[in-house]
Design an enzyme around this catalytic site. Structure first.
Site, PDB file in Angstrom:
ATOM      1  N   ASP A  69       2.417   5.357  14.181  1.00 14.19           N
ATOM      2  CA  ASP A  69       2.356   4.258  13.206  1.00 14.19           C
ATOM      3  C   ASP A  69       3.388   4.464  12.101  1.00 14.19           C
ATOM      4  OD1 ASP A  69       0.894   2.313  11.187  1.00 14.19           O
ATOM      5  OD2 ASP A  69      -0.132   2.040  13.101  1.00 14.19           O
ATOM      6  N   ASP A  70       3.153   3.883  10.980  1.00 11.87           N
ATOM      7  CA  ASP A  70       4.036   3.916   9.817  1.00 11.87           C
ATOM      8  C   ASP A  70       4.416   5.363   9.450  1.00 11.87           C
ATOM      9  OD1 ASP A  70       5.361   3.175   7.589  1.00 11.87           O
ATOM     10  OD2 ASP A  70       3.685   2.152   6.624  1.00 11.87           O
ATOM     11  N   TRP A 128      -8.266  -9.717   3.380  1.00  5.79           N
ATOM     12  CA  TRP A 128      -7.874  -8.461   3.995  1.00  5.79           C
ATOM     13  C   TRP A 128      -9.145  -7.621   4.219  1.00  5.79           C
ATOM     14  CZ3 TRP A 128      -8.446  -3.446   2.021  1.00  5.79           C
ATOM     15  CH2 TRP A 128      -7.897  -2.448   2.847  1.00  5.79           C
ATOM     16  N   ASN A 135       3.215  -6.914   6.122  1.00  5.37           N
ATOM     17  CA  ASN A 135       2.218  -6.413   5.174  1.00  5.37           C
ATOM     18  C   ASN A 135       2.198  -7.020   3.789  1.00  5.37           C
ATOM     19  OD1 ASN A 135       0.368  -4.598   6.337  1.00  5.37           O
ATOM     20  ND2 ASN A 135       2.030  -3.163   6.725  1.00  5.37           N
ATOM     21  N   ASP A 174      -7.840  -4.159   9.489  1.00  5.32           N
ATOM     22  CA  ASP A 174      -7.728  -2.765   9.032  1.00  5.32           C
ATOM     23  C   ASP A 174      -9.098  -2.157   8.799  1.00  5.32           C
ATOM     24  OD1 ASP A 174      -5.029  -2.592   9.159  1.00  5.32           O
ATOM     25  OD2 ASP A 174      -4.675  -3.027   7.045  1.00  5.32           O
ATOM     26  N   TRP A 227       3.984  -4.680  15.682  1.00  8.00           N
ATOM     27  CA  TRP A 227       4.867  -5.425  14.758  1.00  8.00           C
ATOM     28  C   TRP A 227       4.029  -5.859  13.566  1.00  8.00           C
ATOM     29  CZ3 TRP A 227       9.879  -7.822  16.330  1.00  8.00           C
ATOM     30  CH2 TRP A 227      10.417  -8.660  15.344  1.00  8.00           C
ATOM     31  N   ASP A 228       4.287  -5.243  12.429  1.00 11.74           N
ATOM     32  CA  ASP A 228       3.439  -5.474  11.250  1.00 11.74           C
ATOM     33  C   ASP A 228       4.098  -6.433  10.259  1.00 11.74           C
ATOM     34  OD1 ASP A 228       1.232  -5.137   9.585  1.00 11.74           O
ATOM     35  OD2 ASP A 228       1.233  -2.956   9.792  1.00 11.74           O
ATOM     36  N   ARG A 268       2.814  -4.569  -2.190  1.00 14.65           N
ATOM     37  CA  ARG A 268       2.851  -3.257  -1.527  1.00 14.65           C
ATOM     38  C   ARG A 268       4.259  -2.650  -1.655  1.00 14.65           C
ATOM     39  NH1 ARG A 268       2.011  -0.822   4.544  1.00 14.65           N
ATOM     40  NH2 ARG A 268       0.382   0.635   4.044  1.00 14.65           N
ATOM     41  N   CYS A 282       0.449  -7.718  14.142  1.00 11.82           N
ATOM     42  CA  CYS A 282      -0.399  -7.145  13.100  1.00 11.82           C
ATOM     43  C   CYS A 282       0.084  -7.699  11.775  1.00 11.82           C
ATOM     44  CB  CYS A 282      -0.253  -5.625  13.147  1.00 11.82           C
ATOM     45  SG  CYS A 282      -1.060  -4.760  11.799  1.00 11.82           S
TER      46      CYS A 282
HETATM   47  C1  GLA Z   1      -1.010  -2.211   8.022  1.00 11.23           C
HETATM   48  C2  GLA Z   1      -1.654  -2.144   9.393  1.00 11.23           C
HETATM   49  C3  GLA Z   1      -2.220  -0.750   9.598  1.00 11.23           C
HETATM   50  C4  GLA Z   1      -1.125   0.264   9.461  1.00 11.23           C
HETATM   51  C5  GLA Z   1      -0.451   0.132   8.105  1.00 11.23           C
HETATM   52  C6  GLA Z   1       0.756   1.023   8.005  1.00 11.23           C
HETATM   53  O1  GLA Z   1      -1.959  -2.162   7.017  1.00 11.23           O
HETATM   54  O2  GLA Z   1      -2.631  -3.109   9.532  1.00 11.23           O
HETATM   55  O3  GLA Z   1      -2.816  -0.667  10.875  1.00 11.23           O
HETATM   56  O4  GLA Z   1      -0.191   0.073  10.495  1.00 11.23           O
HETATM   57  O5  GLA Z   1      -0.041  -1.192   7.857  1.00 11.23           O
HETATM   58  O6  GLA Z   1       1.377   0.941   6.783  1.00 11.23           O
END
Ligand code: GLA
Length: 708
Positions: free
Chosen positions: A349-350, A175, A463, A528, A460-461, A426, A506
């Site tokens: 974003d989030d 990461w 994580n 990131d 579209w993430d 997370r 993503c």
């Molecule tokens: C991931 C993405 C970031 C952001 C965060 C939001 O880490 O890579 O760009 O969107 O999530 O929680």
């Protein structure tokens, strides 16, 4: 003709512009690999299979090791591409050639077991425009009794039989440091590149390149030397195995496909299993040609057609500016500034949904938070549109927080084992995308979101990596494949219904940068880590395989290395791909905003060259002091050069350019060293080269090239 069959010798010859790939059906009905490399003038120039022999009772026979697709049988010296268990417990596969079919640029060769009901089709696609080919297989159960697939790779093949020394180039990381260049010599033994956490991964990328090392120890360069390469079109667990054996001339084999880790698949009566494509190429002109062929393949053959040839918009994303502090007023204030800067898409974003105030809750509750957005998202979208920008939104559909209404209602929807506490990453769990109810729910809310709002961009993430592949009612060992199939299907269905939407892939940055994603998504969030210096190496690795326009590069004010970089350097680093801006615009001075706006305008002017031109590395892979790239689209070129370290005794090497017309004259503008001419012939630029003005550490140069 890209595919020829010679009846007399039972020889298949697949050719592209500069390469050839040959195999032959042996007298005992086995497909034997003969040749892969430079195209030769005559068919007689290629080798035919020598008679079979066995070095010792400890070795497989020569023909077994020359197999065009190694199956589990006999003495297994190399990775078998196919392993099964038949209903009676037998684990041996003996295939014989049945038939073949040539249709234009596609070839399929059917083989069948001599006793059991297993049929295997080797599939080939020649891609002449890209000088490449692709392989995959389909396994079919032609009988009643089910059997179990334990491993089924897309392809396996020996490299040139009589030459030994290879160097492996691959991409590895973690990461915030994805796609970093790695190199090592191939020595006898096995080297396995893989992902086994339910996504292609930050740790390794499904790509390999093997260049031939000559007797002086010299491997291929940017523009000379021989390179074999391949990339897997798959976003789940994968592996690429490179093996070398000390005896028999250091024979080297490569195999790649879906990882057998935690995998098996029950194949019932009349069912078939199709693997993803492994694209393969050979370059006789170094790593530069390799990258350009791969880029062409992704751009021309792979990307979803809607936007494949469109320019990627300049985007603004508010993540680093506000993190979870998203609300209508704050977003509108950022949007106003982003529009002034020249952004074309504004991405929230989030943090916009449910009780999402940190990463502890609400994944799964995909309704706008009523306090942050009292009237939903529509007023913000209207404002963004009024400002002349498209609206984009972040989602992470495959995940759920235990602290969410969704999880409280459906705890069984997350992958889990019974009698075990689920393990969070997370603070979240992964939804079981193999379940039909989960698929329907996901498609339902995403479709409604896109139908009810003027959303033109979805990020579209994904994580976390998987920790438990638990599924109480289903086949756990099928999860790694079923999850990816469901993801692809859902995205394809959404795209069909909402063709106006761009989709970004993503995964905590660049954890899902692979060709499988690029067949369904328009581009990738690369990392990131938005430090402009760190990013250069991440972007160099990414662009080794994937085209620059599929790589979003944000300018932010985050200094992971406390580099205190000039704005220009930050922008130039982000000019390498599709430009994004992720800075907190509220904390920028008027002067900095004006400089940034001018740089955005300049990028837009150069964008067709950067996003649609040919890509040349002007400095060798692995070199880190100076990095330089040329983007060339017909007569127009852009050169980006970055000085990383500076010593007063250091003289900059001239950068030789590529892809120009020798006799034509080119006008140069921008950051050239004092005394460098501004008008040169193509041949001069390609042979004599030019010196950019890079006089300090962390300095960048941008030079444009215009044919007159
Ligand atoms: C991931 C993405 C970031 C952001 C965060 C939001 O880490 O890579 O760009 O969107 O999530 O929680």
């Amino acid at each position: 003709m890209p595919i020829q069959y010679f009846e007399e010798t039972r020889l298949f010859c697949l050719t592209t512009a500069t390469t050839a790939y040959l195999f032959q059906i042996s007298p005992n009905e086995q497909p034997l690999h003969l040749y892969w490399g430079a195209k030769l003038p005559r068919i007689e120039d290629y080798p035919l299979a020598p008679p079979d022999r066995q070095h010792s009772s400890f070795n497989a026979t020569l023909h077994q090791n020359m197999s065009e697709y190694l199956c589990r049988n006999s003495i297994a010296e190399y990775e078998p591409a196919l392993r099964v268990t038949f209903a009676d417990g037998t684990r041996d596969i003996r295939l014989k050639y049945l038939s073949h079919r040539i249709e234009g640029e596609s070839l399929s060769v059917k083989l069948a077991d001599i006793y059991y009901t297993l049929e295997l089709t080797l599939e080939y696609r020649v891609i002449p425009e890209c000088d490449m080919l692709a392989r995959r297989v389909t396994v079919y159960n032609a009988g009643q009794a089910p059997f179990t697939l334990e491993q089924v790779l897309s392809a396996s093949l020996p490299l040139a039989l009589d030459r030994g020394e290879y160097r492996l180039t691959h991409l590895a990381g973690a990461w915030a440091c994805e796609t970093l260049l790695e190199r090592c010599a191939i020595t006898p033994g096995r080297k396995v590149l893989e992902g086994r956490l339910n996504y292609s991964g930050h740790a390794a990328n499904p790509f390999f390149a093997l260049d031939l090392v000559d007797s002086a120890g010299q491997g291929a360069g940017e523009n000379i030397g021989e390179v074999y390469f391949g990339a897997l079109q798959w976003s789940g667990n994968w592996k690429i195995v490179i093996e070398q054996e000390r005896a028999a001339g250091k024979r080297t084999r490569v195999a790649g496909g879906i990882n057998d880790f935690e995998f098996s698949w029950q194949l019932g009566a009349s069912e078939s299993f199709e693997t993803p494509w492994l694209v393969l190429g050979y370059s006789d002109a170094g790593f530069g040609k390799m990258s350009r062929n791969l880029h062409r393949y992704v751009s021309e053959q792979l990307l979803p057609p809607q936007f494949a040839h469109e320019l990627r918009p300049v985007l603004y994303n508010s993540w680093e500016a506000v993190f979870f502090e998203v609300n209508e007023a704050a977003q509108i204030s950022l949007a106003e500034k982003a529009a002034k800067l020249g952004a074309e898409v504004f991405v929230v974003d989030d943090g916009w949904f449910g009780e999402r105030h940190s990463d502890h809750a609400a994944l799964g509750d995909w309704q706008p938070n009523p306090v942050k957005f009292p009237n939903g998202l529509k007023p913000l979208i209207a404002k963004v549109n009024e400002l002349g920008m498209d609206f984009g939104l972040w989602v992470e559909p495959e995940m759920v927080n235990p602290d969410s209404d969704l999880y409280r209602a459906h705890p069984e929807w997350a992958y889990h084992y019974p009698n075990r506490e689920p393990i969070t990453g997370r603070n979240q769990l992964m939804l079981n995308l193999c379940r039909e109810d989960v698929q329907l729910w996901m498609l339902g809310w995403l479709d409604a979101l896109l139908s009810e709002h003027n959303i033109r961009y979805v990020k579209w993430d994904y994580n976390r990596a998987i920790s438990e592949m638990g599924w109480v009612e289903g086949a756990q060992s099928e999860i790694p494949v079923r999850h990816v199939h469901a993801l692809y299907r859902i995205v394809a269905q959404l795209r069909a219904k909402h063709p106006q939407v761009l989709f970004e892939a993503c995964s905590g940055g660049g954890g899902r940068a692979d060709m499988g994603m690029l067949a369904h998504f328009d581009h990738v969030w690369t990392s990131d880590n938005t430090d402009p210096l760190d990013r250069l190496l991440i972007q160099q690795g990414y662009s080794l395989v994937y085209p620059p326009k599929t790589m979003y590069c944000w300018v932010t004010s985050t200094d992971w290395n406390r580099g205190n970089y000039p704005i220009r350097y930050r922008f130039h680093s982000s000019f390498m791909g599709a430009l994004g801006i992720g800075t907190d615009l509220n904390s920028m001075s008027e002067q900095d905003l004006a400089e940034a706006a001018a740089l955005v305008a300049q990028y837009k002017q150069l964008r067709p060259i950067i996003q649609q031109g040919n890509f040349y590395r002007l400095t060798p892979l692995g070199e880190e002091e100076v990095l330089a790239y040329q983007y060339q689209r017909e007569g127009e070129g852009v050169i980006l050069a970055f000085g990383q370290r500076y010593h007063f005794w250091k003289f900059l090497n001239r950068l030789r350019l590529y892809g120009l017309e020798t006799e034509a004259l080119y006008q140069l503008e921008g950051d050239l060293m004092e005394g460098e001419p501004h008008l040169l012939s193509g041949k001069a630029l390609m042979r004599r080269g030019l010196v950019p003005k890079l006089e300090r550490a962390l300095n960048s140069a941008l030079i444009t090239l215009h044919k007159i």
